[in-house]
Scaffold this motif. Structure first.
Motif, PDB file in Angstrom:
ATOM      1  N   UNK A   1      -6.653   8.203 -27.656  1.00 55.03           N
ATOM      2  CA  UNK A   1      -6.794   8.489 -28.829  1.00 55.03           C
ATOM      3  C   UNK A   1      -6.198   7.563 -30.190  1.00 55.03           C
ATOM      4  N   UNK A   2      -5.180   6.912 -29.817  1.00 51.92           N
ATOM      5  CA  UNK A   2      -4.158   6.066 -30.196  1.00 51.92           C
ATOM      6  C   UNK A   2      -4.861   4.876 -30.762  1.00 51.92           C
ATOM      7  N   UNK A   3      -5.488   4.387 -29.244  1.00 50.80           N
ATOM      8  CA  UNK A   3      -6.176   3.508 -29.793  1.00 50.80           C
ATOM      9  C   UNK A   3      -5.139   2.054 -29.011  1.00 50.80           C
ATOM     10  N   UNK A   4      -3.655   2.377 -28.322  1.00 45.24           N
ATOM     11  CA  UNK A   4      -2.762   1.940 -28.114  1.00 45.24           C
ATOM     12  C   UNK A   4      -2.759   1.200 -26.404  1.00 45.24           C
ATOM     13  N   UNK A   5      -2.448   0.153 -25.803  1.00 43.09           N
ATOM     14  CA  UNK A   5      -2.146  -0.413 -24.833  1.00 43.09           C
ATOM     15  C   UNK A   5      -1.211   0.734 -23.921  1.00 43.09           C
ATOM     16  N   UNK A   6      -1.292   1.687 -22.724  1.00 46.91           N
ATOM     17  CA  UNK A   6      -1.194   2.735 -21.826  1.00 46.91           C
ATOM     18  C   UNK A   6      -0.181   1.653 -20.759  1.00 46.91           C
ATOM     19  N   UNK A   7       1.169   2.829 -20.866  1.00 42.17           N
ATOM     20  CA  UNK A   7       2.394   1.759 -19.896  1.00 42.17           C
ATOM     21  C   UNK A   7       1.115   2.082 -18.416  1.00 42.17           C
ATOM     22  N   UNK A   8       1.792   0.895 -17.524  1.00 42.72           N
ATOM     23  CA  UNK A   8       1.905   0.581 -16.327  1.00 42.72           C
ATOM     24  C   UNK A   8       0.455   0.013 -16.913  1.00 42.72           C
ATOM     25  N   UNK A   9       0.794  -0.743 -17.504  1.00 45.47           N
ATOM     26  CA  UNK A   9      -0.941  -1.610 -17.956  1.00 45.47           C
ATOM     27  C   UNK A   9      -0.376  -3.356 -18.492  1.00 45.47           C
ATOM     28  N   UNK A  10      -1.246  -4.157 -18.104  1.00 41.06           N
ATOM     29  CA  UNK A  10      -0.809  -5.353 -18.849  1.00 41.06           C
ATOM     30  C   UNK A  10       0.214  -5.889 -17.909  1.00 41.06           C
ATOM     31  N   UNK A  11       0.944  -6.483 -18.768  1.00 43.51           N
ATOM     32  CA  UNK A  11       2.490  -6.885 -17.759  1.00 43.51           C
ATOM     33  C   UNK A  11       3.385  -6.093 -17.214  1.00 43.51           C
ATOM     34  N   UNK A  12       3.003  -4.941 -18.578  1.00 40.40           N
ATOM     35  CA  UNK A  12       4.100  -3.877 -17.437  1.00 40.40           C
ATOM     36  C   UNK A  12       4.059  -3.087 -16.255  1.00 40.40           C
ATOM     37  N   UNK A  13       2.569  -3.646 -15.941  1.00 43.36           N
ATOM     38  CA  UNK A  13       1.627  -2.803 -14.323  1.00 43.36           C
ATOM     39  C   UNK A  13       1.901  -4.163 -13.746  1.00 43.36           C
ATOM     40  N   UNK A  14       1.805  -5.108 -14.303  1.00 40.16           N
ATOM     41  CA  UNK A  14       2.072  -6.650 -13.577  1.00 40.16           C
ATOM     42  C   UNK A  14       3.151  -6.891 -12.544  1.00 40.16           C
TER      43      UNK A  14
ATOM     44  N   UNK B   1       0.708  -1.081  -0.129  1.00 37.78           N
ATOM     45  CA  UNK B   1       0.275   0.025  -0.055  1.00 37.78           C
ATOM     46  C   UNK B   1       0.752   1.241   0.174  1.00 37.78           C
ATOM     47  N   UNK B   2       2.185   1.152   0.496  1.00 39.91           N
ATOM     48  CA  UNK B   2       3.189   2.692   0.752  1.00 39.91           C
ATOM     49  C   UNK B   2       4.366   2.361  -0.930  1.00 39.91           C
ATOM     50  N   UNK B   3       4.712   0.625  -0.273  1.00 43.13           N
ATOM     51  CA  UNK B   3       6.046   0.965  -0.953  1.00 43.13           C
ATOM     52  C   UNK B   3       6.154   0.655  -2.072  1.00 43.13           C
ATOM     53  N   UNK B   4       4.898   0.377  -2.790  1.00 40.03           N
ATOM     54  CA  UNK B   4       4.714   0.340  -4.550  1.00 40.03           C
ATOM     55  C   UNK B   4       4.507   1.297  -5.427  1.00 40.03           C
ATOM     56  N   UNK B   5       4.563   2.166  -5.343  1.00 42.15           N
ATOM     57  CA  UNK B   5       4.728   3.189  -5.691  1.00 42.15           C
ATOM     58  C   UNK B   5       6.750   4.204  -5.451  1.00 42.15           C
ATOM     59  N   UNK B   6       7.365   3.342  -5.338  1.00 43.93           N
ATOM     60  CA  UNK B   6       9.490   3.232  -5.294  1.00 43.93           C
ATOM     61  C   UNK B   6       9.612   1.792  -5.856  1.00 43.93           C
ATOM     62  N   UNK B   7       8.718   1.223  -5.394  1.00 43.87           N
ATOM     63  CA  UNK B   7       9.389  -0.190  -5.650  1.00 43.87           C
ATOM     64  C   UNK B   7       9.203  -0.507  -7.410  1.00 43.87           C
ATOM     65  N   UNK B   8       7.737   0.581  -7.911  1.00 47.00           N
ATOM     66  CA  UNK B   8       7.398   0.109  -9.203  1.00 47.00           C
ATOM     67  C   UNK B   8       8.338   1.568 -10.175  1.00 47.00           C
ATOM     68  N   UNK B   9       9.050   2.176  -9.539  1.00 41.05           N
ATOM     69  CA  UNK B   9       9.753   3.077 -10.143  1.00 41.05           C
ATOM     70  C   UNK B   9      11.104   2.966 -11.104  1.00 41.05           C
ATOM     71  N   UNK B  10      11.060   1.932  -9.709  1.00 37.71           N
ATOM     72  CA  UNK B  10      12.660   1.355  -9.949  1.00 37.71           C
ATOM     73  C   UNK B  10      12.510   0.813 -10.459  1.00 37.71           C
ATOM     74  N   UNK B  11      11.736  -0.782 -11.020  1.00 38.18           N
ATOM     75  CA  UNK B  11      11.457  -1.852 -12.262  1.00 38.18           C
ATOM     76  C   UNK B  11      10.817  -0.680 -13.667  1.00 38.18           C
ATOM     77  N   UNK B  12      10.763   0.167 -13.523  1.00 40.25           N
ATOM     78  CA  UNK B  12      10.658   1.207 -14.390  1.00 40.25           C
ATOM     79  C   UNK B  12      11.949   1.559 -14.622  1.00 40.25           C
ATOM     80  N   UNK B  13      12.427   1.733 -13.726  1.00 42.08           N
ATOM     81  CA  UNK B  13      13.956   2.397 -14.438  1.00 42.08           C
ATOM     82  C   UNK B  13      15.180   1.296 -14.812  1.00 42.08           C
ATOM     83  N   UNK B  14      15.309   0.790 -13.877  1.00 40.35           N
ATOM     84  CA  UNK B  14      15.854  -0.538 -14.244  1.00 40.35           C
ATOM     85  C   UNK B  14      15.570  -1.824 -14.687  1.00 40.35           C
TER      86      UNK B  14
END
Length: 406
Positions: free
Chosen positions: A330-343, A206-219
């Motif tokens: 508008x582009x009909x494209x999967x957004x970031x932080x969804x699907x495998x990227x969000x999982x 509930x709290x650290x998920x934001x920083x862990x997600x950012x770390x994964x997004x970067x690394x």
């Protein structure tokens, strides 16, 4: 409004209509603090830019929904029933701002009605729930369900992500991810907090998920985790502190600390590369000034100066993510932080819990159907799984009355 006890999708989904040449119709589900303080300002700004139109708000508390609509202005419609709102208003996008126990059914209901979804973290309480939601998404062009991970967005993250992807500072080697916050007993007096059924986990979820997600997004992808968890202060089902060692697919190694026991609150990410250290220090959001890049002694001044050019400041925010989400729609494209990227962040948290509760190293991809940690973050582990009947009544009351808060 749909809850975990309500079968969603009892109405016919409407066909997805083209989004070109018109505003995107948005509905907000749950009208508590996060909806008013973060979602409403972002939607108002995009409305000023001609991108969105807020058409409805839903909450089981009719007064809260009506107050939200009055605060938002315009001709919003207030509802207490999610299915009715979806059938009558047919929004293009639904933002979900309710407690985690409600997210799965509300997201599924919206997807079945043809609406895209932007859901507050944590998206759902388990990997099984996440996969169930993903199974309801459109096959091509949407609708898709994405997670509110606003720390990924903004000029600072964009600049550092590019430097790391290009290995401008050399290979990333060592990292630290820290979410050390403070929550008192009054915070946990709210019935749905600190319970597996209603919150999905403790500070890791509930709290650290934001920083862990950012770390994964970067690394990039993680490969294995070894963790510990404790219940040191609060009388809760979940943990109130955890630590973890994470190895990434690129070979980098990281420490992760998630705590609600820390009076000196800080959110921090530090990445040591071959030729520079990049560090982000903030609390609930960051701007360019929150980032610092320290070059190694032998780096030429001109090269180090180029690393410091973050461009125009666009702080991390709901607005920055929502703006990109609307562009994806508008582009009909999967957004970031969804699907495998969000999982990936949810999978890391499940692995952290499994490692902590079983005293074993957990590999990426290890937790799937049949694994107890796939269907519940506590995995049924002795000493951590809910005691039968002890919190059942509390959880049911929390789920029944949680629509107004997130």
């Amino acid at each position: 409004m749909a809850t975990s006890e309500t079968a969603p999708g009892t109405y016919r989904p409407h066909p997805t209509t083209p989004l070109t040449g018109r505003r995107i119709r948005v509905a907000v589900i749950g009208t508590g603090a996060i909806a008013r303080d973060s979602h409403l300002p972002a939607l108002a700004r995009l409305a000023e830019e001609g991108e969105t139109e807020l058409v409805a708000a839903v909450d089981i508390d009719a007064g809260s929904a009506e107050d939200f609509c009055a605060e938002a202005g315009g001709t919003l419609h207030a509802y207490t029933d999610l299915d009715r709102m979806l059938a009558e208003q047919r929004p293009d996008l639904v933002t979900i701002c309710t407690p985690p126990t409600l997210h799965r059914d509300q997201t599924v209901a919206a997807l079945r009605a043809g609406a895209w979804v932007w859901c507050e973290k944590p998206p759902v309480p388990s990997l099984a729930d996440f996969d169930a939601v993903e199974a309801e998404e459109g096959e091509a062009g949407g609708p898709y369900a994405s997670i509110v991970f606003q720390h990924r967005f903004g000029s600072g993250t964009r600049h550092v992500r590019r430097l790391l992807a290009e290995q401008a500072m050399g290979r990333p080697l060592v990292a630290h991810c820290q979410t050390t916050w403070y929550r008192d007993t009054a915070y946990y007096a709210v019935p749905w907090r600190g319970r597996w059924h209603t919150e999905g986990g403790g500070p890791a979820m509930g709290h650290g998920i934001h920083q862990m997600d950012l770390l994964l997004d970067l690394l990039g992808p993680w490969s294995e985790v070894r963790a510990m968890a404790g219940r040191l202060v609060h009388d809760v089902e979940t943990e109130d502190v955890s630590t973890a060692l994470v190895r990434f697919a690129n070979g980098a190694m990281a420490t992760v600390v998630n705590s609600v026991l820390s009076p000196d609150e800080v959110s921090r990410i530090r990445i040591d590369c071959e030729h520079a250290t990049v560090e982000l220090t903030h609390l609930y959001g960051h701007a360019n000034d929150n980032w610092r890049i320290t070059p190694a002694r032998d780096v030429p001044d001109a090269e180090a100066a180029a690393w410091q050019d973050f461009g125009a400041d666009a702080p991390s925010s709901h607005l920055e993510q929502l703006r990109e989400l609307v562009a994806s729609m508008r582009a009909g494209e999967r957004p970031r932080s969804s699907g495998a990227d969000g999982r990936t962040s949810l999978e890391l948290i499940a692995a952290l819990y499994k490692s902590a509760f079983t005293d074993a190293t957990v590999k990426a991809g290890e937790i799937g159907p049949g694994d107890p940690f796939y269907s519940a973050m506590h995995g049924g582990a002795p000493g951590w799984a809910p005691v039968a009947g002890e919190y059942a009544a509390v959880g049911e009351r929390a789920g029944a009355g949680a629509g107004a808060a997130a």
